[in-house]
Design a protein around this motif. Structure first.
Motif, mmCIF file in Angstrom:
data_model
loop_
_atom_site.group_PDB
_atom_site.id
_atom_site.type_symbol
_atom_site.label_atom_id
_atom_site.label_comp_id
_atom_site.label_asym_id
_atom_site.label_seq_id
_atom_site.Cartn_x
_atom_site.Cartn_y
_atom_site.Cartn_z
ATOM 1 N N ILE A 143 16.854 25.889 -0.970
ATOM 2 C CA ILE A 143 16.046 25.887 -2.187
ATOM 3 C C ILE A 143 16.557 26.938 -3.171
ATOM 4 N N LEU A 144 16.844 28.133 -2.674
ATOM 5 C CA LEU A 144 17.312 29.201 -3.557
ATOM 6 C C LEU A 144 18.716 28.934 -4.077
ATOM 7 N N GLN A 145 19.534 28.262 -3.308
ATOM 8 C CA GLN A 145 20.842 27.857 -3.827
ATOM 9 C C GLN A 145 20.659 26.912 -5.003
ATOM 10 N N ARG A 146 19.786 25.926 -4.835
ATOM 11 C CA ARG A 146 19.533 24.959 -5.915
ATOM 12 C C ARG A 146 18.977 25.653 -7.148
ATOM 13 N N LEU A 147 18.014 26.535 -6.963
ATOM 14 C CA LEU A 147 17.377 27.187 -8.102
ATOM 15 C C LEU A 147 18.304 28.188 -8.780
ATOM 16 N N SER A 148 19.099 28.914 -7.987
ATOM 17 C CA SER A 148 20.043 29.874 -8.573
ATOM 18 C C SER A 148 21.066 29.174 -9.446
ATOM 19 N N ASN A 149 21.537 28.017 -8.977
ATOM 20 C CA ASN A 149 22.513 27.258 -9.760
ATOM 21 C C ASN A 149 21.876 26.687 -11.022
ATOM 22 N N ALA A 150 20.666 26.148 -10.869
ATOM 23 C CA ALA A 150 19.993 25.546 -12.023
ATOM 24 C C ALA A 150 19.658 26.592 -13.076
ATOM 25 N N ALA A 151 19.310 27.789 -12.643
ATOM 26 C CA ALA A 151 18.961 28.863 -13.586
ATOM 27 C C ALA A 151 20.191 29.552 -14.159
ATOM 28 N N GLU A 152 21.386 29.196 -13.631
ATOM 29 C CA GLU A 152 22.663 29.758 -14.095
ATOM 30 C C GLU A 152 22.634 31.292 -14.062
ATOM 31 N N ILE A 153 22.225 31.814 -12.919
ATOM 32 C CA ILE A 153 22.120 33.261 -12.755
ATOM 33 C C ILE A 153 23.485 33.837 -12.398
ATOM 34 N N THR A 213 7.336 21.424 3.813
ATOM 35 C CA THR A 213 8.566 20.711 3.520
ATOM 36 C C THR A 213 8.312 19.553 2.568
ATOM 37 N N PHE A 214 9.284 19.259 1.741
ATOM 38 C CA PHE A 214 9.252 18.091 0.871
ATOM 39 C C PHE A 214 10.342 17.095 1.285
ATOM 40 N N ASP A 215 10.945 17.334 2.447
ATOM 41 C CA ASP A 215 12.013 16.460 2.915
ATOM 42 C C ASP A 215 11.463 15.067 3.194
ATOM 43 N N GLN A 216 12.018 14.063 2.523
ATOM 44 C CA GLN A 216 11.466 12.721 2.578
ATOM 45 C C GLN A 216 11.579 12.103 3.971
ATOM 46 N N ASP A 237 16.215 28.322 6.970
ATOM 47 C CA ASP A 237 17.409 27.685 6.404
ATOM 48 C C ASP A 237 17.047 26.859 5.176
ATOM 49 N N GLY A 238 15.874 26.210 5.227
ATOM 50 C CA GLY A 238 15.431 25.432 4.078
ATOM 51 C C GLY A 238 15.232 26.287 2.846
ATOM 52 N N SER A 239 14.746 27.515 3.047
ATOM 53 C CA SER A 239 14.546 28.411 1.901
ATOM 54 C C SER A 239 15.878 28.759 1.253
ATOM 55 N N ARG A 240 16.926 28.874 2.055
ATOM 56 C CA ARG A 240 18.243 29.178 1.498
ATOM 57 C C ARG A 240 18.741 28.016 0.636
#
Length: 415
Positions: free
Chosen positions: A335-345, A279-282, A330-333
């Motif tokens: 992360i993938l939401q963030r990356l999918s949006n950033a990659a504009e897939i 985890t990278f959760d601060q 749940d954390g993986s979901r």
């Protein structure tokens, strides 16, 4: 009807008195306290008993407890008529899809069968044809388990995370020697996060490992997330705790090796027991560092001074060998939401507006079935060939359609 069951339990026993033992039998881990099935079954049993006791607000059902009796529903009130009414109740819920109705009823039916074995009931009323008659036909699909990453989506996402990781690592490794130490730490942290995201995406995209076998499940203590000690980059293998409740080796194909090796080099974990996908959760890391250093005898003011020396608590944890937890499923979901949006897939799916973790496994299954057939795919996916044929039946249907088209073209050419 005999009010005394073969095991000595009376049918006047409250339904809820059976729940805890049933859930322990079905749960996972020591004492049967963990597992997704236990959590879901507990939820549905609670709904069932609330419905039976007329505690579900707004329902037309009047309950199975007589109006002149003050108490909870008991086993002597249960028969196939009750389960039929509950099936009708679920089927009449306009917010539930057909497969959800089937799933929820199966939880209650499984409990009913257990109650027969344990002597609470004389017959498996929930499985009788009259009880199940109101249920809609099962369409064979499981809720949320139909997305499959296409080749275009897989390439777009892996290309994006690879570029992000390369840029972040280059920024960190090319910093001048006289850079401020905290600025160097920030660059290191960003490189670590980008490298972890890349490694996670590549593993989900190419190994077809179930996300629950890869990451931590808070409801199952045995699923603590893959550690570096579980991975052999030289052999191209990874030990995971399979769905079938045993450890097994999963393959790491070539595209996965380099991202994992790069991430490990950058991380340089203090021990092999560190989680691969930590985890990278601060907030989590801050609490972990403070508690662990306090347990080691450090004073609170000394701990805060140490934390002030680091741009992020993760870097302090690395230096002090304070092992963080793995990210959760749940954390993986997230992360993938963030990356999918950033990659504009481009994603067209009725349930997910991002590339969900299970979609990587299903997408790889599509590739394997088309390239090598069902037998090889079943071995790689750790499933029975029968299950793989069922899940990917559309591929065979398409192939048969092509055969039919060729046959028609050949016949028509002779006319």
């Amino acid at each position: 009807m005999n009010r005394n069951t073969p095991t000595g339990r009376t049918q006047s026993t409250s339904l809820t008195d059976s729940f805890e033992r049933y859930l322990q039998d079905k749960g996972k881990g020591r004492g049967g306290d963990g597992g997704n099935y236990r959590r879901n079954a507990a939820r549905e049993l609670k709904r069932f008993v609330e419905w039976a006791a007329s505690d579900r607000g707004g329902d037309d059902w009047t309950g199975i407890v007589p109006d002149d009796v003050d108490g909870e529903p008991t086993f002597e009130e249960l028969d196939e008529r009750i389960f039929r009414e509950y099936a009708r109740h679920l089927a009449g819920d306009r917010g539930l899809k057909q497969n959800a109705v089937q799933t929820y009823y199966r939880y209650i039916s499984a409990w009913c069968g257990w109650c027969v074995n344990e002597g609470y009931l004389e017959a498996h009323y929930a499985q009788r044809a009259s009880a199940m008659a109101p249920l809609p036909e099962d369409d064979g699909r499981k809720p949320g388990d139909q997305q499959a990453w296409t080749s275009e989506q897989r390439h777009a996402l892996t290309r994006y995370v690879d570029e992000q990781a390369r840029d972040a690592i280059e920024t960190y490794t090319t910093l001048p020697e006289n850079v401020d130490p905290l600025d160097k730490q920030r660059a290191h942290y960003e490189a670590l996060k980008a490298a972890r995201d890349r490694a996670l995406v590549f593993v989900l995209a190419y190994t077809a490992v179930r996300v629950g076998e890869l990451l931590r499940d808070p409801n199952d203590p045995r699923r603590r997330g893959v550690r570096w000690e579980d991975i052999s980059l030289e052999d191209g293998s990874m030990d995971v705790y399979r769905k079938k409740q045993q450890w097994d080796a999963a393959s790491l194909p070539d595209p996965v090796i380099s991202p994992l090796r790069s991430y490990r080099t950058l991380m340089d974990p203090p021990t092999e027991r560190w989680p691969v996908f930590q985890t990278f959760d601060q907030r989590t890391l801050a609490t972990l560092v403070q508690d662990e250093l306090a347990d080691r005898g450090e004073r609170s003011d000394t701990i805060e001074e140490r934390r002030d020396e680091y741009a992020r608590d993760l870097l302090l944890a690395l230096d002090e060998d304070v092992r963080p937890p793995s990210i959760t499923t749940d954390g993986s979901r997230s992360i993938l939401q963030r990356l999918s949006n950033a990659a504009e897939i481009d994603i067209d799916h009725p349930k997910h507006d991002y590339l969900a973790p299970h979609g990587g496994r299903r997408g790889m299954g599509e590739v394997l079935v088309r390239a090598f057939g069902y037998t090889v795919a079943a071995r790689y996916l750790d499933n029975s060939e029968e299950m793989v044929r069922e899940r990917y039946s559309h591929i065979e249907a398409g192939e048969l359609g092509n055969v039919a088209t060729e046959a028609l073209n050949e016949v028509d050419s002779d006319v």
